[in-house]
Structures are given as structure tokens and as C-alpha cells.
Design an enzyme around this catalytic site. Structure first.
Site, mmCIF file in Angstrom:
data_model
loop_
_atom_site.group_PDB
_atom_site.id
_atom_site.type_symbol
_atom_site.label_atom_id
_atom_site.label_comp_id
_atom_site.label_asym_id
_atom_site.label_seq_id
_atom_site.Cartn_x
_atom_site.Cartn_y
_atom_site.Cartn_z
ATOM 1 C CG ASP A 54 38.178 45.249 42.677
ATOM 2 O OD1 ASP A 54 38.108 44.520 41.659
ATOM 3 O OD2 ASP A 54 37.307 46.103 42.965
ATOM 4 C CE LYS A 63 34.349 46.106 35.494
ATOM 5 N NZ LYS A 63 33.271 46.949 35.064
ATOM 6 C CD1 TRP A 94 34.868 50.970 40.505
ATOM 7 C CD2 TRP A 94 33.221 49.998 41.679
ATOM 8 N NE1 TRP A 94 33.720 50.989 39.743
ATOM 9 C CE2 TRP A 94 32.707 50.405 40.428
ATOM 10 C CE3 TRP A 94 32.365 49.370 42.591
ATOM 11 C CZ2 TRP A 94 31.367 50.205 40.066
ATOM 12 C CZ3 TRP A 94 31.028 49.165 42.228
ATOM 13 C CH2 TRP A 94 30.557 49.582 40.982
#
Ligand code: PMP
Length: 360
Positions: A172, A196, A102
Site C-alpha cells: 500500500d 496525496k 492502515w
């Protein structure tokens, strides 16, 4: 009805209580005779939901007054572009700590907008660790430093962050926000896709220092943080139902004792699985180095592809969902986000011990 042992990486398990509450209010929210989904986003009823979600987030994370909370769409992936569009000035460089797939994607998007560079990386080891903070070098004239707090695919997590930086720190936090207390003041921007720890997919939370929000007429309107900040994230139609579910999840987190309470449960869950791995005499091997281990995504391999296949097949038959590792790591991954109950994790730990006994 028996709920699944859900170890999905995201979208992931939601608290049963939250789903029940959503079900109860589905046809008639707050005596409106409508579902939250059917309310106008300009109505008082919806506005209350929206503002309550912001207030709960502020209180759980102790977000200071000089930060803005935004509810955006486009996932964390759109933030890979919005961050440099809004914060990467000409003649400056956005620095990225590469700790997984990511972060690589975030770097790639930034390079399309301006100049971006890698400050540290653990790519050479297939991202088994978080680099030493001392190795992070960011010049004073950099635009910012970007980190990925929890690497969902590789199962590593930052347990401390660089201090004394002279440039904004951007994180992030898609896969570990609200899993443990953090000091928001250490960061200048925090962003996270909800699917999540925060709720369903569809809403992305951005927590940004107000001084970084600047009008920029050359940006597409929807890409500018200023557009959303000056309209309380109601410039266009927000994902109202996702924000409603977010507010229910936040109330649930409060009931668990807030972030301290959640962190204590998360510690127990992570320990249950890592203890099995560490006591297995090499039957299970953790992907991450011990001091970089994630408390959200536990990644491990078994000795061969054949036994891994057996493990995953038998786990599936026993009702465990989502244990296949990402193809770049192989093996297995158990995602144990906030809403995965301790008992489900303990059931997996027992299953792993039994499987080892039968197969060694
Ligand atoms: N960052 C991290 C750490 C992630 O785990 C994910 C999704 N798994 C993303 C970004 C991308 O999020 P989205 O799908 O919301 O764009």
C-alpha cells in the site's frame, strides 16, 4: 491570490500549475467545446487522456511490460478487500506487517475474506518504528506479504523492503508513491489512492503483475482485477476527471526531473523540518524513531497539551493549514507530499524556530 500553506494529510496540496491547466481547459478541452468531465469515456479524446496517464506512469516508475496498470475506484480502502478476494487462496494465509492504523485495517478486511496473520508489528510502541527486515518470517506457502510503505498517521516509512521472498510482495503506497524512485520489480502489487501524491481523490492506481490476474467467476464482477485488466479499466465509467488530473500531475512530476528530481526536493523538505526538531533540545519531539522517519508525514509533539494548543492556534493564524496530529498520536503532523513547495516547508521551519524562541 495567496495560496495556503497546505500541510493536509490527504486530500492534500496539488501543484498550482496543474490546477491552472485544469482551469484553462475546464470549459473547452482540446477544442472539443466540452470539459473533460463531459466527454464520453468511450470517446477518442478521453481515451487519449486515459492512455497517456498510463504511459506517463509507466515511464516515471519504469514499470515493466509484465505489469498491468489499473485505474479503480473505492479508494485504497477497497483494495484492502480486493487484494484478499483476488489473491488469498483457500488453505493459504495472507501475512501482514503491522506498522500503523492502515495496515491494521488492511488485515481486518483480509480476515473477513480468508485467513490472515501478522508477521511483524510495532504496535507495542504505538508504531514508532518499522520492524527490522530480518524479523519478517513468511512461510513459503503463504499467499502473500502485505506492507504499508508509508504510515501516514504515525509518520514512519519503509526505506528498504524484504528481498528474496518466495511469495508476492504487496505494498500500500498510498502516501509515498512517486516520492522517490523505487524498483517496481521488487513488488507484485502496488496500490495507492490518488489524493496525496497522484492527484485528487476518486481514482486508485493499482500496478499488478499480470501473472496474478486470474479470472474468477465466483467473485462479484467489479471486485475482480481481471474485469478491469481485460477492459483497460473501462469496464464501467471510470473517474474521468480524476484521471485527467492524474495525467497533469504526472507531467508535472516529469518536469521536476522525474522521481530523482522529486526525491532531491523531498529530501530537502524533510531535512528542513527534522533539523528543527533535532536542534530544539527536546522542545519538539519526533514521534518516529530516526531511522524509520517518513519523508512525507513529519509527526511531532510538544511538551504539554497547553503548548501544543498554542502552537496550533498560532500556526493557524500565520496561515498554516492541516497541522493537527491524528488523535492516535496527538501533537502535530506536517504532510509534505510532492506538491507542497519547498518554500512552504521552509516557512513552517522558521515558524517553528520562532515559536520555540518565544516559548522557552
Ligand atoms: N492507506 C494509507 C497508507 C492511507 O494513508 C490511506 C488514507 N489516508 C488509506 C490507505 C485509505 O485510503 P482511501 O481513503 O483512499 O480509502
Amino acid at each position: 491570490m495567496k495560496r495556503a500553506y497546505n500541510f493536509n494529510a490527504g486530500p492534500a496540496a496539488l501543484p498550482e500549475e496543474v490546477l491552472q491547466e485544469a482551469q484553462n481547459s475546464l470549459l473547452n478541452f482540446n477544442n472539443t467545446g466540452m470539459s473533460v468531465m463531459e466527454l464520453s469515456h468511450r470517446s477518442k479524446d478521453y481515451e487519449a487522456v486515459h492512455n497517456e496517464a498510463k504511459a506517463l506512469l509507466t515511464s516515471l516508475l519504469s514499470i515493466p511490460e509484465d505489469y498491468e496498470i489499473l485505474f479503480l475506484q473505492g479508494g485504497a480502502s477497497l483494495q484492502f478487500s480486493m487484494i484478499p478476494m483476488n489473491l488469498l487462496q483457500e488453505n493459504k494465509v495472507g501475512y501482514y506487517a503491522l506498522t500503523g492504523a492502515w495496515s491494521e485495517k488492511a488485515l481486518k478486511e483480509a480476515s473477513k475474506i480468508g485467513e490472515a496473520a501478522v508477521t511483524v508489528s510495532s504496535k507495542e510502541s504505538n508504531y514508532t518504528y518499522i520492524p527490522d527486515l530480518k524479523e519478517i518470517k513468511v512461510p513459503e506457502d503463504a499467499a502473500y506479504l502485505h506492507v504499508t510503505s508509508n504510515n501516514t498517521i504515525f509518520g514512519t516509512q519503509w526505506h528498504a523492503y524484504p528481498e528474496g521472498l518466495t511469495v508476492p510482495l504487496i505494498a500500500d503506497m498510498s502516501s509515498d508513491i512517486l516520492s522517490t524512485p523505487i524498483d517496481v520489480k521488487q513488488f507484485d502489487v502496488i496500490y495507492a489512492g490518488a489524493q496525496k501524491n497522484l492527484g485528487p481523490s476518486g481514482v486508485t492506481v493499482v500496478i499488478i503483475k499480470k501473472e496474478l490476474i486470474k479470472a474468477n467467476s465466483s467473485l462479484p464482477t467489479m471486485m475482480s482485477y481481471e474485469t478491469h485488466a481485460s477492459n483497460n479499466s473501462l469496464f464501467n465509467t471510470p473517474p474521468t476527471f480524476a484521471i485527467y488530473l492524474l495525467s497533469l500531475v504526472l507531467k508535472w512530476v516529469e518536469k521536476q526531473g522525474g522521481l530523482e528530481g522529486i526525491a532531491a526536493i523531498n529530501d530537502k523538505k524533510a531535512k528542513a523540518l527534522y533539523d528543527v526538531i533535532d536542534n530544539s533540545n527536546g522542545f519538539y519531539k519526533g514521534h518516529a524513531e530516526k531511522d524509520s522517519r517518513s519523508k512525507m508525514n513529519v509527526t511531532f509533539t510538544l511538551q504539554s497539551d497547553e503548548i501544543t494548543k498554542d502552537f496550533l492556534q498560532q500556526a493557524k493564524e500565520a496561515g498554516f493549514v492541516g497541522l493537527n496530529g491524528h488523535r492516535s498520536v496527538g501533537g502535530c503532523r506536517a504532510s509534505i507530499y510532492n506538491a507542497v513547495p519547498l518554500e512552504h516547508v521552509q516557512a513552517l521551519a522558521s515558524f517553528m524556530e520562532n515559536f520555540q524562541q518565544k516559548n522557552s
